[in-house]
Design an enzyme around this catalytic site. Sequence first.
Site, PDB file in Angstrom:
ATOM      1  N   ASP A  12       0.856  -1.175   0.000  1.00  0.00           N
ATOM      2  CA  ASP A  12       0.000   0.000   0.000  1.00  0.00           C
ATOM      3  C   ASP A  12       0.902   1.238   0.000  1.00  0.00           C
ATOM      4  OD1 ASP A  12      -2.386   1.645   0.496  1.00  0.00           O
ATOM      5  OD2 ASP A  12      -1.468   1.904   2.470  1.00  0.00           O
ATOM      6  N   ASP A  14      -0.240   5.103   0.799  1.00  0.00           N
ATOM      7  CA  ASP A  14      -0.511   6.155   1.794  1.00  0.00           C
ATOM      8  C   ASP A  14      -0.484   5.594   3.208  1.00  0.00           C
ATOM      9  OD1 ASP A  14      -1.004   8.153  -0.210  1.00  0.00           O
ATOM     10  OD2 ASP A  14      -2.893   7.115  -0.604  1.00  0.00           O
TER      11      ASP A  14
END
Length: 469
Positions: A12, A14
């Site tokens: 991922d 953010d």
Amino acid sequence: MTRLPLQAVLFDMDGTLVDTERLWWEAVEQVAGRPLTEADRPDVLGRPVEHTAAWLAAATGAPAGGLAGTLHREFADRVRTGVVPRPGALDLLDALAREQIPTALVTASPRAVADTVLEALGGASRFAVSVTADDTEHTKPAPDPYLAACRALGVDPSGCVAVEDTETGVRSAEAAGCAVLAVPSLAPIEAAPGRTVLTGLDDVTVPRLRALLPYRLRVMTWNLWYGGTKVHDHRAKQLKVIAETDVDVVGLQETYGSAAEELAEALGWHHHRAGTNLGIISRFPVTAVLGDPDVGFYGAVGARIAVGEREVDVWTVHLDSDGYGPYESEPLAHEEVRLAQMRDTLHRIGDTAPVVLVGDFNCPSHLDRPDVEWPVTKAAEEAGFGDSFRQARPDAVRDPGHTWSPVHAHPEPQDRIDFVLHRGLRVLDSRTCVSGTPRTWPDVEDNDWPSDHAAVITTFSLGSGPATV
């Protein structure tokens, strides 16, 4: 114990690789015109821009499209001036690159934002693949982004570790079948089976990522044919097959009394011997024996085995061989006998999961011969058992999977009568096994393959247990 090999690591963006959750929070506060609270967290963190914009629109009455554009601009401005890699992130990416383990970026942010962050991380070349909110119909928490990344990399999700910082992202990765390393940024994440929770990436190494993958369980079903005694040097040939196929558990039929015990002793394995015909051998400890220890020539027995933190029940069954359907003018004439034996087996197994049921059913499958409603395999299916071979190889024409018979030729029908069924496991692969090119009956004494059945071998994935550091 053997874990699955690490095929790829999926990150991922953010809050995981870069400290953008704070920047996103500030951007949403700016657009909302008020400080955010804990109650706002589910609609802000780990969500695509469109979700948060719709949430704000419902609260403010402003058009969602305009809010989405404003959120994009506010966030992008903050990323360009204030993005900071999370501690340990770049070191981990460098370590994976040195070991040539592919990486992918999997984010719910749009492509424009992802490209801006990638520049801050040293360019898109750090990742073999990037999947953004623009690239799949559904984004997190749906599994689509992680499945898309795995397809693009040509890897199986069960061999991948996903690194996430939000509950939404964790749900997405787990739904895709990945092991998960959670490094929470703003909101806590609970440990769970197949999910490891760490405070950050500082001490994460490639070996540690490998240790997060599930255990492999490779199960074989094998009718030994009078214990193998029709073939010279049969015990050594049986041991050679088991060693070369690297199986973990073998459900045996026609053991001729002592085969299970003798094979296990030679291998240094554990075993359960039952009656004159059935047995289970396992490289993993046997923690319980199941079924009737005085079972007759036909019937079923089981053993509970411990694989790391998990226990799995493995049953072996041999059903009556009289009146084989394809021989008969009335194919189902003798199936009630086998069906009764299967129902008894299913009753003994109950609703246990995970469980593997292997054996010589002495009947075809309804998945292979749909012109006849073969009741035995149908009963197992109705009890929740999946046929691992057909799950791995669904085309019965291209992959018939015949196990009867490598040595009995025409006019014998070639058919699939040996099965590895399961409930509650993930199938990685399934195939039949015959070594060499066996000569046909009666010239079988010097065959390398000491049986008149092909074996079936299925590789399963077992999820690892929770760990929190």
